[in-house]
Design a protein around this motif. Structure first.
Motif, PDB file in Angstrom:
ATOM      1  N   GLN A   1      -0.886   8.159  12.651  1.00 49.65           N
ATOM      2  CA  GLN A   1       0.876   7.502  13.077  1.00 49.65           C
ATOM      3  C   GLN A   1       0.508   6.177  13.010  1.00 49.65           C
ATOM      4  O   GLN A   1       2.498   5.666  12.966  1.00 49.65           O
ATOM      5  N   LEU A   2      -0.037   5.664  11.544  1.00 55.58           N
ATOM      6  CA  LEU A   2       0.043   3.755  11.112  1.00 55.58           C
ATOM      7  C   LEU A   2       0.293   3.763   9.918  1.00 55.58           C
ATOM      8  O   LEU A   2      -0.510   4.159   8.792  1.00 55.58           O
ATOM      9  N   PRO A   3       1.979   3.865   8.862  1.00 59.64           N
ATOM     10  CA  PRO A   3       2.225   3.777   7.929  1.00 59.64           C
ATOM     11  C   PRO A   3       1.505   3.033   6.932  1.00 59.64           C
ATOM     12  O   PRO A   3       1.239   1.340   8.050  1.00 59.64           O
ATOM     13  N   GLY A   4       1.149   2.847   6.154  1.00 59.13           N
ATOM     14  CA  GLY A   4       0.259   1.816   4.880  1.00 59.13           C
ATOM     15  C   GLY A   4      -1.356   1.734   5.754  1.00 59.13           C
ATOM     16  O   GLY A   4      -2.045   1.925   5.090  1.00 59.13           O
ATOM     17  N   TYR A   5      -1.541   2.344   6.588  1.00 52.09           N
ATOM     18  CA  TYR A   5      -3.148   2.619   7.117  1.00 52.09           C
ATOM     19  C   TYR A   5      -3.973   3.933   7.006  1.00 52.09           C
ATOM     20  O   TYR A   5      -3.291   5.153   7.325  1.00 52.09           O
TER      21      TYR A   5
ATOM     22  N   LEU B   1     -13.909   3.488  -3.377  1.00 52.55           N
ATOM     23  CA  LEU B   1     -12.443   3.751  -3.087  1.00 52.55           C
ATOM     24  C   LEU B   1     -11.770   3.074  -4.157  1.00 52.55           C
ATOM     25  O   LEU B   1     -12.292   1.555  -4.017  1.00 52.55           O
ATOM     26  N   PRO B   2     -11.078   3.356  -5.021  1.00 49.41           N
ATOM     27  CA  PRO B   2     -10.032   2.516  -6.002  1.00 49.41           C
ATOM     28  C   PRO B   2      -8.833   2.186  -4.843  1.00 49.41           C
ATOM     29  O   PRO B   2      -8.129   2.335  -4.366  1.00 49.41           O
ATOM     30  N   MET B   3      -9.014   0.383  -5.220  1.00 51.50           N
ATOM     31  CA  MET B   3      -7.907  -0.248  -4.500  1.00 51.50           C
ATOM     32  C   MET B   3      -7.646  -1.626  -5.308  1.00 51.50           C
ATOM     33  O   MET B   3      -8.176  -2.033  -6.347  1.00 51.50           O
ATOM     34  N   ALA B   4      -6.298  -2.056  -4.528  1.00 53.33           N
ATOM     35  CA  ALA B   4      -5.946  -3.357  -5.442  1.00 53.33           C
ATOM     36  C   ALA B   4      -5.212  -3.841  -4.072  1.00 53.33           C
ATOM     37  O   ALA B   4      -4.071  -3.387  -3.436  1.00 53.33           O
ATOM     38  N   ASN B   5      -5.177  -4.812  -3.650  1.00 52.85           N
ATOM     39  CA  ASN B   5      -4.594  -5.801  -3.434  1.00 52.85           C
ATOM     40  C   ASN B   5      -3.854  -5.684  -1.846  1.00 52.85           C
ATOM     41  O   ASN B   5      -3.071  -5.012  -1.050  1.00 52.85           O
ATOM     42  N   GLU B   6      -5.473  -4.842  -0.955  1.00 49.77           N
ATOM     43  CA  GLU B   6      -5.151  -4.563   0.377  1.00 49.77           C
ATOM     44  C   GLU B   6      -6.843  -4.906   0.703  1.00 49.77           C
ATOM     45  O   GLU B   6      -7.625  -5.478   0.459  1.00 49.77           O
ATOM     46  N   ALA B   7      -6.748  -4.492   1.775  1.00 41.97           N
ATOM     47  CA  ALA B   7      -7.954  -5.162   2.837  1.00 41.97           C
ATOM     48  C   ALA B   7      -8.495  -3.484   3.287  1.00 41.97           C
ATOM     49  O   ALA B   7      -8.324  -2.286   3.138  1.00 41.97           O
TER      50      ALA B   7
ATOM     51  N   MET C   1       0.891  -1.675  -0.299  1.00 36.50           N
ATOM     52  CA  MET C   1       0.318  -0.093   0.007  1.00 36.50           C
ATOM     53  C   MET C   1       1.003   0.665   0.096  1.00 36.50           C
ATOM     54  O   MET C   1       1.901   0.912   0.577  1.00 36.50           O
ATOM     55  N   PRO C   2       0.216   2.457  -0.886  1.00 38.99           N
ATOM     56  CA  PRO C   2       1.744   3.570  -0.344  1.00 38.99           C
ATOM     57  C   PRO C   2       1.570   4.581   0.480  1.00 38.99           C
ATOM     58  O   PRO C   2       0.475   3.618   1.552  1.00 38.99           O
ATOM     59  N   SER C   3       2.247   5.086   0.999  1.00 39.40           N
ATOM     60  CA  SER C   3       2.670   5.264   2.310  1.00 39.40           C
ATOM     61  C   SER C   3       1.571   6.661   1.994  1.00 39.40           C
ATOM     62  O   SER C   3       1.448   7.175   0.923  1.00 39.40           O
ATOM     63  N   ASN C   4       1.509   7.689   2.871  1.00 37.02           N
ATOM     64  CA  ASN C   4       0.869   8.382   3.775  1.00 37.02           C
ATOM     65  C   ASN C   4       1.419   9.602   2.457  1.00 37.02           C
ATOM     66  O   ASN C   4       0.262  10.200   2.083  1.00 37.02           O
TER      67      ASN C   4
ATOM     68  N   GLY D   1      -6.264  -0.889   4.807  1.00 35.73           N
ATOM     69  CA  GLY D   1      -4.497  -1.165   5.032  1.00 35.73           C
ATOM     70  C   GLY D   1      -3.916  -2.308   4.173  1.00 35.73           C
ATOM     71  O   GLY D   1      -4.684  -3.689   3.692  1.00 35.73           O
ATOM     72  N   PRO D   2      -2.906  -2.960   4.510  1.00 36.96           N
ATOM     73  CA  PRO D   2      -2.841  -3.763   3.936  1.00 36.96           C
ATOM     74  C   PRO D   2      -3.578  -6.022   4.084  1.00 36.96           C
ATOM     75  O   PRO D   2      -3.348  -6.849   3.736  1.00 36.96           O
TER      76      PRO D   2
END
Length: 339
Positions: A312-316, A237-243, A1-4, A285-286
């Motif tokens: 504060q949570l990278p990737g979320y 939301l456009p999403m791929a390979n995440e939750a 997932m992209p970073s913030n 997130g992932p």
């Protein structure tokens, strides 16, 4: 997932991307989908596969995994490992299976970072509610059971658990579905599935993209009007390979006949009563194993504290809807009106 720093375009509704990948997919493949009633909710999976018989076998694996997790961790099945722990852990230390221990570890991690907003011992009070019959405990019953919340001794290295109060009960409903969609998706990946969606109630785990384009996942309107469709999205939301996981006060609730208040299943562990302030909280997130309990935690914490935790949570990322209808976003998301 992209970073913030690179996810500000997440809310853009991408409609055409990587079409060459779609054209390269097997020409004879097609979508196969099944749904089942498991874990007290609707569970389903959708996979892109080239053979109908094999697809049926793959979907059967998903169903079996969901049923296995329900059988082990349902508080309503007397033979489940969770039911046994609830019955015995107040009188004698119980050694958990490695999988059960992972769930407890995760629950306690979210408990720590949410400052107690997520707590599996909420069930010490939560078991008094009956949403089907519209029955809630009175203040005296809540006060009598509330001291049991949080009274848990856990030894992670030996996987041993002990309740420090005779009234303690635990419930894994706030993270078991997220864990289940992850586990089912992993099984599909192991068998070669590259494009799939697995869902359980408010939890969805995606494998890959939607044939070269992103999946467009909608967040449900918690308060549809009388002329609106029963299921209407407020954001896609456009999403791929995440939750993505959503907690809302519209999932299991009743209206108190005396106060007119909505009594729902997302309880504040500090009060033993339904949490108010938000009506929906979604976390992206992932892993569903994280997004599921984090969504519950954000709901209880409220918009300010909940979004601050997610930031504060990278990737979320998170999207919340307040009781006044305001939609708010974590720092890595761009509201549609600002695009």
């Amino acid at each position: 997932m992209p970073s913030n720093g690179s996810s500000s375009r997440r809310l853009l509704l991408v409609t055409a991307a990587c079409l060459s990948l779609w054209l390269a997919l097997p020409a004879r493949a097609e979508w196969f989908q099944q749904n089942w009633a498991i874990m007290g909710t609707e569970v389903g999976a959708r996979i892109w596969w080239q053979d109908a018989d094999q697809a049926a076998q793959l979907l059967a694996l998903v169903r079996a995994e969901m049923e296995r997790i329900d059988t082990v961790y349902s508080p309503y099945i007397d033979s489940s490992e969770l039911a046994r722990v609830n019955q015995l852990a107040a009188s004698q230390t119980q050694t958990l299976s490695p999988e059960f221990a992972r769930l407890v570890d995760k629950a306690l991690w979210v408990n720590r970072i949410s400052h107690g907003a997520f707590d599996i011992t909420y069930a010490s009070v939560g078991h008094l509610y009956d949403y089907r019959s519209g029955q809630a405990p009175d203040d005296a019953q809540i006060a009598a059971n509330l001291p049991a919340v949080g009274k848990l001794h856990w030894q992670p290295h030996t996987r041993q658990i002990r309740f420090a109060h005779p009234g303690v009960k635990i419930d894994l409903g706030g993270l078991a579905k997220g864990y289940a969609v992850d586990s089912a998706a992993a099984l599909l990946r192991e068998h070669g599935v590259q494009h799939a969606s697995v869902n359980a109630g408010g939890d969805t785990r995606l494998l890959g993209d939607n044939l070269g384009r992103p999946w467009l996942i909608g967040i449900k309107n918690p308060r549809p009007g009388p002329d609106d469709a029963a299921w209407q999205s407020v954001v896609k939301l456009p999403m791929a390979n995440e939750a993505i996981s959503t907690s809302g006060d519209y999932e299991r609730y009743f209206i108190d006949q005396h106060t007119g208040e909505r009594v729902h299943h997302i309880l504040n562990p500090a009060t033993g009563k339904s949490s108010h302030g938000l009506i929906s909280a979604s976390v992206i997130g992932p892993e569903g194993f994280n997004t599921d309990p984090l969504a519950t935690a954000v709901f209880v914490m409220g918009a300010e504290a909940g979004l601050a935790m997610i930031n504060q949570l990278p990737g979320y990322e998170a999207i919340v809807i307040t009781s006044s209808g305001e939609i708010r976003y974590s720092s890595g998301l761009t509201p549609p009106e600002l695009q």
